[in-house]
Design a protein around this motif. Structure first.
Motif, PDB file in Angstrom:
ATOM      1  N   HIS A  27      20.148 -44.856 -21.167  1.00  0.00           N
ATOM      2  CA  HIS A  27      19.569 -45.306 -19.900  1.00  0.00           C
ATOM      3  C   HIS A  27      20.095 -44.572 -18.671  1.00  0.00           C
ATOM      4  O   HIS A  27      19.503 -44.690 -17.588  1.00  0.00           O
ATOM      5  N   LEU A  28      21.211 -43.838 -18.805  1.00  0.00           N
ATOM      6  CA  LEU A  28      21.804 -43.196 -17.626  1.00  0.00           C
ATOM      7  C   LEU A  28      21.608 -41.689 -17.657  1.00  0.00           C
ATOM      8  O   LEU A  28      21.637 -41.067 -18.721  1.00  0.00           O
ATOM      9  N   PRO A  29      21.446 -41.062 -16.480  1.00  0.00           N
ATOM     10  CA  PRO A  29      21.471 -39.600 -16.410  1.00  0.00           C
ATOM     11  C   PRO A  29      22.816 -39.081 -16.915  1.00  0.00           C
ATOM     12  O   PRO A  29      23.841 -39.764 -16.818  1.00  0.00           O
ATOM     13  N   GLY A  30      22.816 -37.871 -17.425  1.00  0.00           N
ATOM     14  CA  GLY A  30      24.017 -37.320 -18.044  1.00  0.00           C
ATOM     15  C   GLY A  30      25.236 -37.338 -17.149  1.00  0.00           C
ATOM     16  O   GLY A  30      26.336 -37.704 -17.588  1.00  0.00           O
ATOM     17  N   ASP A  31      25.084 -36.937 -15.870  1.00  0.00           N
ATOM     18  CA  ASP A  31      26.245 -36.874 -14.989  1.00  0.00           C
ATOM     19  C   ASP A  31      26.808 -38.267 -14.693  1.00  0.00           C
ATOM     20  O   ASP A  31      28.026 -38.469 -14.646  1.00  0.00           O
ATOM     21  N   VAL A  32      25.901 -39.239 -14.516  1.00  0.00           N
ATOM     22  CA  VAL A  32      26.355 -40.614 -14.249  1.00  0.00           C
ATOM     23  C   VAL A  32      27.022 -41.187 -15.498  1.00  0.00           C
ATOM     24  O   VAL A  32      28.047 -41.884 -15.418  1.00  0.00           O
TER      25      VAL A  32
END
Length: 721
Positions: A27-32
Motif C-alpha cells: 500500500h505504500l510508495p517505495g520511499d515511504v
C-alpha cells in the motif's frame, strides 16, 4: 489435512490484520515504505511528511478488511486499554466519503478527565492528547458485527506529561539503548548498531471456569476472585493437571485464541495445562518490548473474549481460588542489538566473554541497588495474595544465576575468571534413548529474578497486570547501571582503549561490582524460612505487601533515578504512586463490600435454613422420646458459628475504607485521606477482618448441605467438564 498444510495455512493467516510486512509494502510508495521500516526496525524517528501518505494507505487497507471506524488505542493508568471510535464516513457535497487524514492518524484528543491522573490534572481539565506510535503496527480488531482500525498511541496531558504506561516505557527503552551502546563502543562492537533493543516474551497464566458458576458468584463478577470458598478435597496435590492432556473444550478455546492472535501478528508459541486444575498458560516468542507489551494487552483481551464463545469465563486474577496455584505473568527480558546479537548470551566460554560479564554484572548491580523499586513495580492487591505461595516467587527480590555463572562470580570476586563450568551429557541408561546435552546449571522456579540461559525471567509480575510498568522500571534501573559501568570504564580505560588496557580495567571493575552487589544473588530455595532470615541479615528490602512497597515510588532516590534518565519527572512519578495506592485501597474496599453483601444475603440465610432443619429434627426426635444429643450439639455449633459470623461482618463494616463509614472519628477520617496511610489501614485492619469473616464462612460451607448452600463450590468450579 496434514500437519504441513496446517502450518502453511497458519503462516498465511499470521499478521493479516496488522498494517505491517506485506500490507505496508503493497500500500505504500517505495520511499515511504523504507522510511517507515527504518522507524519500525531501527528506531529512526518518522519523518512528519510521510504521515499523510501512511494515513491514506492505512485507510485503504482498513476498508479492504471491512473497517468502518478507527480509534487511537492507548493504555491509561487504569492498567487496561482505552479507545474512542470515530467513523471514517464523512458528509460531502455528493453524499459521503471515507476520510482518514494525517492529523487523524498522528494526534487525537480523547476526554482525559475521568482517567486516573494522580493529581497531574484537576478533574475539570478534560483535554488529553493521543500521539501515534509508529513503532507498533496498527491492527484491525474484529467482532462478529464490526471491524475497527486500531492505532497504538501514547497518551499525555495538555501540559505534555505522561498519563499512560506506553510513554514512559518508550522513554526507558530509548534510555537503556543509549547506555548499552556506550558499553558496545568501549568494546568496539558497535559497528552497524543503531540501537539496542529490549526484548520480551511474556508467559500468561489464567483460569477457565464455566459461565454458569461465574454468574452465580458475586465475588467473581465484581472482584475477579472468590472471597469465600472452602478448599476442595482435591486441588493440585497430585500434580496431575500440570502438562496433562488438554480437555477437548479447552483445546477448542485455545485454538480459536491462537488463530485470532496470529491474525493480529502475536507470535504465540506455547500452550499447556498449568499447576492448578482449571489453570492454563499461553506464551509467545520474543519481540521488541514495546510491541510485546501491546500484544500482551491484546492477548488478555482475546482470552476473555473467546472464552465467552465456549461457555467459559477467563479469570486473569492472580489468586482467584485460595489454596491453589496462583497466576503470574513471567516476564522474560533480554537485550539484543538491531544487528541480531543477544547481549545476555554467555556463549561457550562465558569467563572469557568480558562484554557479556559487564552486561551481566550491570544487571545484578541494578537489581541490588533498586530491589525495592523492582518490588514496587509488581505491587498490587491481587499479587499480594500470590507472592510466596505455591509456584510464585516470594516478595523478597533476589537474583538466581545458576551453577555456571555463580562459579564465574566466585572467580571474579577473587580477581580473575579462568574457567567455565560445563554441563556435559546426560546418560539416560537405556540404549534406545539418546545422550542429551545437560545445561551447566539447573533452573530455580522459586526465584523472582532468574537467569535462564540468555535472558532474565522476572517471575513476580502478576497475571492481570500490564507489563509496561515493571519493564519501564527494569529498563530504567538497568540504564543507570550501564551508565555507571560505562563511565567507570571510560575513566580507567578511555573511550577507545587498547585490548590490554580494556581487559585490565574490566577485570578490576567486575571484581569491585561483584563484591559490592553479590548479596542480591541467591541460588537456593527462596521459600525456605532460612532465606527469610538470611535476606534480612544481608540487608535486602523485605516489602511483604503492596502497602509496604508502593511508597518506594515517592522516595527521593526513585525520583532522581527516573528524572536523570528522562523517563518520568517528579510529578509524573508521584502521580503513579498516588494512582497505584488509590487503586489498592479501592480494590480492597470493593472486595470488603462484596464480601459483606455475600455473607449477609447468601451465607447467613443458608445457615439459618440449616438451623431450622436441624432444630426441626431435634424437636421431632426428642418429641418421640429418642436421644438426639449429636444433632443438638451440631445445632449449637451452627448457632455459635452464625453468631461469630455476624460479629465478623460487623467488624468488616466498621473498618471498611469507604466514604460510607459513618462511625469513623474526624481524626481518623483526616488521616485516611492520605492514600499511603489508608493503605496501611487496609493492610493492618481491613484485610485481617475480612480473613476472619472468610474463615467462619468457609467453615459453614463445609457443614451446610448442597441443597441449602447457594454458591458453586471449589470442587465444582475448578474442574472443567
Amino acid at each position: 489435512m496434514n500437519q504441513n498444510d496446517d502450518a502453511r495455512i497458519l503462516s498465511e493467516v499470521f499478521g493479516t490484520l496488522t498494517f505491517a510486512g506485506e500490507a505496508l509494502r503493497r500500500h505504500l510508495p517505495g520511499d515511504v515504505y523504507e522510511m517507515l521500516q527504518q522507524t519500525l526496525q531501527r528506531g529512526v524517528p518518522p519523518d512528519p511528511w510521510i504521515a499523510s501518505t501512511v494515513a491514506t494507505a492505512m485507510k485503504a487497507w482498513a476498508l479492504e478488511h471491512g473497517a468502518t471506524h478507527y480509534t487511537h488505542w492507548f493504555q491509561p493508568l487504569t492498567g487496561s486499554t482505552a479507545e474512542k471510535h470515530d467513523a471514517f464516513l464523512s458528509p460531502s457535497e455528493n453524499g459521503a466519503i471515507e476520510v482518514f487524514s494525517a492529523d487523524q492518524l498522528t494526534q487525537g484528543e480523547p476526554d482525559a478527565s475521568s482517567f486516573p491522573s494522580g493529581g497531574i490534572r484537576e478533574t475539570f481539565e478534560a483535554r488529553g492528547y493521543t500521539a501515534w506510535d509508529a513503532t507498533s503496527p496498527a491492527f484491525i480488531f474484529k467482532t462478529p458485527d464490526s471491524a475497527t482500525l486500531c492505532v497504538p498511541t501514547a497518551f499525555v496531558s495538555w501540559t505534555g506529561e505522561a498519563l499512560d504506561k506506553k510513554t514512559p516505557l518508550l522513554r526507558s527503552i530509548q534510555s537503556v539503548s543509549e547506555q548499552a551502546r556506550r558499553i558496545l563502543r568501549i568494546f568496539g562492537t558497535d559497528e552497524g548498531v543503531s540501537q539496542v533493543i529490549t526484548t520480551l516474551g511474556c508467559e500468561q497464566e489464567y483460569f477457565l471456569i464455566e459461565r454458569d458458576f461465574y454468574d452465580r458468584r458475586e465475588d467473581l463478577r465484581l472482584c475477579g476472585r472468590t472471597l469465600i470458598g472452602a478448599a476442595a478435597p482435591k486441588g493440585h496435590q497430585l500434580d496431575d493437571h500440570y502438562f496433562g492432556a488438554i480437555p477437548e473444550r479447552v483445546m477448542a478455546f485455545m485454538t480459536e485464541v491462537e488463530r485470532r492472535l496470529y491474525e493480529l501478528g502475536v507470535p504465540i508459541k506455547t500452550r499447556h495445562n498449568e499447576v492448578a486444575p482449571g489453570q492454563y498458560e499461553i506464551a509467545p516468542v520474543f519481540e521488541n518490548a514495546n510491541v510485546a507489551t501491546d500484544h500482551q494487552m491484546l492477548t488478555m483481551q482475546i482470552l476473555r473474549t473467546v472464552a465467552e464463545h465456549h461457555g467459559f469465563v477467563c479469570l486473569l486474577h492472580e489468586k482467584p481460588f485460595a489454596g491453589v496455584n496462583g497466576s503470574g505473568k513471567h516476564n522474560n527480558w533480554s537485550l539484543s542489538t538491531d544487528t541480531g546479537v543477544n547481549l545476555l548470551d554467555p556463549r561457550d566460554e562465558a569467563h572469557t566473554n568480558m562484554q557479556f560479564l559487564v552486561f551481566l554484572t550491570a544487571v545484578i548491580r541494578a537489581v541490588d541497588l533498586h530491589a525495592d523499586l523492582l518490588r514496587a513495580s509488581i505491587a498490587t492487591a491481587g499479587n499480594d495474595h500470590r507472592l510466596g505461595a505455591n509456584e510464585a516467587p516470594p516478595a523478597i527480590i533476589s537474583v538466581y544465576l545458576g551453577d555456571m555463572l555463580s562459579d564465574i562470580l566466585d572467580q571474579l570476586e577473587r580477581g580473575q575468571a579462568r574457567s567455565t563450568k560445563k554441563g556435559g551429557q546426560l546418560n539416560l541408561g537405556a540404549l534406545t534413548l539418546p545422550q542429551i546435552p545437560r545445561h551447566s546449571g539447573d533452573r530455580n522456579r522459586t526465584s523472582p529474578f532468574a537467569f535462564t540461559g540468555n535472558r532474565f525471567e522476572f517471575r513476580a509480575a502478576g497475571s492481570s497486570a500490564s507489563i509496561a510498568w515493571p519493564n519501564t522500571v527494569l529498563n530504567t534501573i538497568v540504564a543507570e547501571s550501564f551508565d555507571y559501568l560505562a563511565s567507570e570504564l571510560e575513566k580507567t580505560a578511555g573511550k577507545n582503549p587498547s585490548p590490554a588496557r580494556l581487559e585490565t580495567a574490566v577485570k578490576a571493575l567486575l571484581k569491585k561490582v561483584v563484591k559490592q552487589h553479590r548479596r542480591i544473588v541467591f541460588d537456593g530455595d527462596n521459600y525456605s524460612e532460612e532465606w527469610q532470615r538470611e535476606a534480612q541479615r544481608r540487608g535486602l528490602p523485605i516489602l511483604s505487601t503492596a502497602a509496604d512497597a508502593l511508597p518506594v515510588l515517592k522516595t527521593r532516590k526513585s525520583q532522581a533515578l527516573f528524572k536523570r534518565y528522562g523517563v518520568l519527572n517528579k510529578r509524573e512519578l508521584e502521580a503513579r504512586a498516588e494512582v497505584y495506592l488509590e487503586k489498592y485501597n479501592t480494590i480492597i474496599g470493593i472486595e470488603a463490600r462484596t464480601l459483606v453483601s455475600m455473607l449477609k444475603r447468601e451465607v447467613l440465610p443458608a445457615a439459618v435454613r440449616f438451623q431450622t432443619e436441624l432444630a426441626g429434627a431435634v424437636t421431632a426426635t426428642e418429641g418421640a422420646g429418642l436421644d438426639n444429643a449429636d444433632t443438638r450439639t451440631q445445632l449449637e455449633y451452627l448457632l455459635e458459628l452464625s453468631a461469630a459470623l455476624r460479629k465478623a461482618i460487623h467488624a468488616v463494616e466498621m473498618v471498611e475504607c469507604s466514604d460510607r463509614a459513618l462511625s469513623r472519628s474526624a481524626a481518623e477520617a483526616q488521616e485516611l485521606a492520605d492514600p499511603e496511610k489508608q493503605a496501611r489501614h487496609v493492610r493492618d485492619k481491613l484485610l485481617p477482618a475480612m480473613e476472619k469473616a472468610r474463615g467462619i464462612a468457609d467453615t459453614l460451607e463445609q457443614l451446610i448441605p448442597d441443597d441449602l448452600w447457594p454458591l458453586p463450590r471449589y470442587s465444582e468450579m475448578l474442574f472443567v467438564k
